[in-house]
Design a protein around this motif. Structure first.
Motif, PDB file in Angstrom:
ATOM      1  N   LEU A 313       3.109 -37.760  25.149  1.00  0.00           N
ATOM      2  CA  LEU A 313       3.048 -37.357  23.748  1.00  0.00           C
ATOM      3  C   LEU A 313       2.053 -38.254  23.027  1.00  0.00           C
ATOM      4  N   SER A 314       1.647 -37.850  21.828  1.00  0.00           N
ATOM      5  CA  SER A 314       0.796 -38.714  21.020  1.00  0.00           C
ATOM      6  C   SER A 314       1.665 -39.744  20.316  1.00  0.00           C
ATOM      7  N   ALA A 315       1.084 -40.900  20.021  1.00  0.00           N
ATOM      8  CA  ALA A 315       1.837 -41.942  19.325  1.00  0.00           C
ATOM      9  C   ALA A 315       2.336 -41.481  17.956  1.00  0.00           C
ATOM     10  N   PRO A 316       1.518 -40.759  17.158  1.00  0.00           N
ATOM     11  CA  PRO A 316       2.039 -40.282  15.863  1.00  0.00           C
ATOM     12  C   PRO A 316       3.227 -39.332  16.021  1.00  0.00           C
ATOM     13  N   GLU A 317       3.198 -38.475  17.047  1.00  0.00           N
ATOM     14  CA  GLU A 317       4.327 -37.559  17.254  1.00  0.00           C
ATOM     15  C   GLU A 317       5.595 -38.339  17.584  1.00  0.00           C
ATOM     16  N   VAL A 318       5.469 -39.349  18.448  1.00  0.00           N
ATOM     17  CA  VAL A 318       6.634 -40.178  18.774  1.00  0.00           C
ATOM     18  C   VAL A 318       7.137 -40.895  17.531  1.00  0.00           C
ATOM     19  N   SER A 319       6.209 -41.420  16.723  1.00  0.00           N
ATOM     20  CA  SER A 319       6.605 -42.132  15.501  1.00  0.00           C
ATOM     21  C   SER A 319       7.405 -41.237  14.564  1.00  0.00           C
ATOM     22  N   ARG A 320       6.990 -39.982  14.441  1.00  0.00           N
ATOM     23  CA  ARG A 320       7.729 -39.056  13.563  1.00  0.00           C
ATOM     24  C   ARG A 320       9.160 -38.843  14.069  1.00  0.00           C
ATOM     25  N   HIS A 321       9.313 -38.665  15.386  1.00  0.00           N
ATOM     26  CA  HIS A 321      10.662 -38.473  15.929  1.00  0.00           C
ATOM     27  C   HIS A 321      11.499 -39.738  15.796  1.00  0.00           C
ATOM     28  N   LEU A 322      10.878 -40.914  16.002  1.00  0.00           N
ATOM     29  CA  LEU A 322      11.614 -42.164  15.846  1.00  0.00           C
ATOM     30  C   LEU A 322      12.083 -42.354  14.408  1.00  0.00           C
ATOM     31  N   ALA A 323      11.267 -41.931  13.453  1.00  0.00           N
ATOM     32  CA  ALA A 323      11.658 -42.051  12.045  1.00  0.00           C
ATOM     33  C   ALA A 323      12.898 -41.228  11.751  1.00  0.00           C
ATOM     34  N   VAL A 324      12.956 -40.017  12.326  1.00  0.00           N
ATOM     35  CA  VAL A 324      14.140 -39.170  12.146  1.00  0.00           C
ATOM     36  C   VAL A 324      15.369 -39.834  12.748  1.00  0.00           C
ATOM     37  N   LEU A 325      15.226 -40.375  13.971  1.00  0.00           N
ATOM     38  CA  LEU A 325      16.352 -41.028  14.638  1.00  0.00           C
ATOM     39  C   LEU A 325      16.801 -42.280  13.883  1.00  0.00           C
ATOM     40  N   LYS A 326      15.833 -43.020  13.333  1.00  0.00           N
ATOM     41  CA  LYS A 326      16.179 -44.220  12.595  1.00  0.00           C
ATOM     42  C   LYS A 326      16.920 -43.879  11.303  1.00  0.00           C
ATOM     43  N   ARG A 327      16.450 -42.833  10.595  1.00  0.00           N
ATOM     44  CA  ARG A 327      17.148 -42.424   9.368  1.00  0.00           C
ATOM     45  C   ARG A 327      18.572 -41.964   9.678  1.00  0.00           C
ATOM     46  N   ALA A 328      18.789 -41.448  10.885  1.00  0.00           N
ATOM     47  CA  ALA A 328      20.131 -41.028  11.286  1.00  0.00           C
ATOM     48  C   ALA A 328      20.983 -42.194  11.760  1.00  0.00           C
ATOM     49  N   GLY A 329      20.402 -43.372  11.841  1.00  0.00           N
ATOM     50  CA  GLY A 329      21.157 -44.544  12.272  1.00  0.00           C
ATOM     51  C   GLY A 329      21.431 -44.586  13.763  1.00  0.00           C
ATOM     52  N   LEU A 330      20.591 -43.911  14.543  1.00  0.00           N
ATOM     53  CA  LEU A 330      20.820 -43.853  15.988  1.00  0.00           C
ATOM     54  C   LEU A 330      19.985 -44.854  16.772  1.00  0.00           C
ATOM     55  N   ILE A 331      18.968 -45.454  16.125  1.00  0.00           N
ATOM     56  CA  ILE A 331      18.172 -46.449  16.829  1.00  0.00           C
ATOM     57  C   ILE A 331      17.988 -47.679  15.946  1.00  0.00           C
ATOM     58  N   THR A 332      17.686 -48.796  16.574  1.00  0.00           N
ATOM     59  CA  THR A 332      17.360 -50.032  15.875  1.00  0.00           C
ATOM     60  C   THR A 332      15.949 -50.447  16.284  1.00  0.00           C
ATOM     61  N   THR A 333      15.299 -51.209  15.420  1.00  0.00           N
ATOM     62  CA  THR A 333      13.920 -51.616  15.648  1.00  0.00           C
ATOM     63  C   THR A 333      13.801 -53.119  15.456  1.00  0.00           C
ATOM     64  N   VAL A 334      13.122 -53.781  16.394  1.00  0.00           N
ATOM     65  CA  VAL A 334      12.916 -55.230  16.326  1.00  0.00           C
ATOM     66  C   VAL A 334      11.445 -55.519  16.575  1.00  0.00           C
ATOM     67  N   ARG A 335      10.861 -56.378  15.736  1.00  0.00           N
ATOM     68  CA  ARG A 335       9.471 -56.796  15.943  1.00  0.00           C
ATOM     69  C   ARG A 335       9.450 -58.138  16.646  1.00  0.00           C
ATOM     70  N   ARG A 336       8.674 -58.204  17.740  1.00  0.00           N
ATOM     71  CA  ARG A 336       8.458 -59.455  18.463  1.00  0.00           C
ATOM     72  C   ARG A 336       6.954 -59.665  18.604  1.00  0.00           C
ATOM     73  N   GLY A 337       6.432 -60.536  17.749  1.00  0.00           N
ATOM     74  CA  GLY A 337       4.993 -60.731  17.746  1.00  0.00           C
ATOM     75  C   GLY A 337       4.283 -59.465  17.320  1.00  0.00           C
ATOM     76  N   ARG A 338       3.352 -59.005  18.137  1.00  0.00           N
ATOM     77  CA  ARG A 338       2.619 -57.780  17.785  1.00  0.00           C
ATOM     78  C   ARG A 338       3.268 -56.521  18.330  1.00  0.00           C
ATOM     79  N   TYR A 339       4.425 -56.668  18.984  1.00  0.00           N
ATOM     80  CA  TYR A 339       5.110 -55.509  19.558  1.00  0.00           C
ATOM     81  C   TYR A 339       6.335 -55.147  18.721  1.00  0.00           C
ATOM     82  N   VAL A 340       6.497 -53.850  18.454  1.00  0.00           N
ATOM     83  CA  VAL A 340       7.693 -53.320  17.786  1.00  0.00           C
ATOM     84  C   VAL A 340       8.462 -52.506  18.814  1.00  0.00           C
ATOM     85  N   ARG A 341       9.698 -52.893  19.072  1.00  0.00           N
ATOM     86  CA  ARG A 341      10.482 -52.271  20.137  1.00  0.00           C
ATOM     87  C   ARG A 341      11.692 -51.562  19.540  1.00  0.00           C
TER      88      ARG A 341
END
Length: 362
Positions: A313-341
């Protein structure tokens, strides 16, 4: 987007080359996964808490440093295609693997979903492949990066350290736990073998898991991968597990005998519902792309780039789906240096139902 199925081709495979057997090494690494991810195994939370509390501090620290080896995935040699009579024999078989085979398999645990990118050339002899392996490991975390660098610099030393750690775990907790489950696992493997002999492979696979089916000359597994392997000339091994529940673990890389580690039967446990049925119940996860992303994130933290590469998939497409999942409270996001996991929030997902969680964790 294609369906998500792992296919094992058994065309012309003699019945006797489909084996059901127990493996101490596979069960030990299942236990280590429980200790690293107790949230995946609520029924074993008491065992995990008591075991961790009883570890000597030095061993607890070593397990913490090495937990990525079994947290999200396992090197293929930790799930033997030809199980031995005891743990020592299985570890001896691992020792007989060549360095290139061992290193390529071990790097799967540090390079996430990018298995294919490190198998084309040996990182032990190709500087570009070595640099790529370290770069991928860095995206996973500092422990993964340090392990990859040590492994590539001196494979024998790292191999000896991994074996020593597994042997220390055997002395600390595995030997006692294995005595309690060995007979149950042997009985489960014997029952599946008898079903195979009396009623055929389809009946045996139905008893293994509702996620495993027979389609003519193909064994189909409802898994994260959309992949294909062949058992021709070698065979397939099915390994029951008590501590691996609810996961359905597979080894399917080219050159390895296909292995399926499945949850041993338990009369107190209801069989997990098929993923398609769970999907119909949950409008929030009805989109197939988001559902697949959740199954990936259930295995461990991933960056947006890793998810895009894994699913083409394209990175923007994945980002859009991750945003939906995050708004639903189903995923968490952590930044470590230059990486966001991103990670699946197991506790939040569990509130939607045990059937959903079991399907995502398969």
């Amino acid at each position: 987007m294609k369906g998500v199925t792992l296919t094992i081709d058994i065309t012309s495979l003699p019945a006797e080359r489909i084996a059901f057997a127990v493996s101490p090494l596979a069960e030990l690494t299942s236990m280590l996964h429980v200790l690293a991810e107790p949230g995946h195994h609520p029924a074993l939370s008491g065992w995990a808490t008591a075991t961790l509390a009883g570890l000597k501090p030095a061993l607890a620290d070593r397990l913490l440093e090495a937990e990525f080896l079994w947290r999200s995935s396992r090197a293929d040699f930790l799930v033997p295609g030809r199980p031995g009579p005891d743990l020592a024999a299985e570890l001896d078989a691992v020792d007989r693997l060549g360095d290139e085979v061992y290193v390529a398999a071990a790097l799967v645990t540090t390079c996430g979903s990018s298995r294919l990118s490190v198998k084309r050339a040996s990182p032990l002899t190709d500087p570009a492949a070595a640099d790529r392996a370290v770069e991928l490991a860095q995206a996973r975390g500092p422990r993964q990066a340090a392990f990859a660098e040590r492994l590539l610099a001196d494979p024998p030393v790292v191999r000896a350290a991994v074996r020593e750690l597994l042997e220390a775990c055997a002395d600390a907790f595995f030997a006692d736990a294995w005595r309690q489950v060995e007979h149950r696992l042997a009985a489960d493997a014997r029952h599946k073998s008898e079903l195979h002999a009396r009623r055929g492979l389809a009946a045996a696979l139905t008893a293994v898991s509702p996620a495993v089916t027979l389609d003519g000359t193909r064994i189909l597994l409802d898994k994260l991968q959309d992949n294909h392997t062949s058992a021709e000339g070698d065979g397939v091994t099915f390994i029951p597990s008590v501590y691996g529940r609810p996961h359905l673990l597979t080894v399917h890389a080219p050159g390895w005998r296909p292995v399926v580690q499945y949850p041993a039967a338990d009369r107190h446990d209801a069989a997990p519902l098929p993923l398609d049925l769970v999907r119909r119940r949950l409008d929030a996860l009805a989109h197939p792309v988001r559902l697949r992303l959740c199954r990936t994130l259930a295995r461990g933290a991933h960056t947006t780039g890793e998810l895009a590469g894994a699913w083409e998939l394209s990175a923007p497409e994945v980002s859009r789906h991750l945003a939906v999942l995050k708004r639903a409270g189903l995923i968490t996001t952590v930044r470590r240096g230059r990486y966001v996991r991103h990670s699946l929030d197991v506790s939040a997902t569990a509130t939607l139902g045990a059937d959903l969680l079991a399907s995502l964790l398969r």
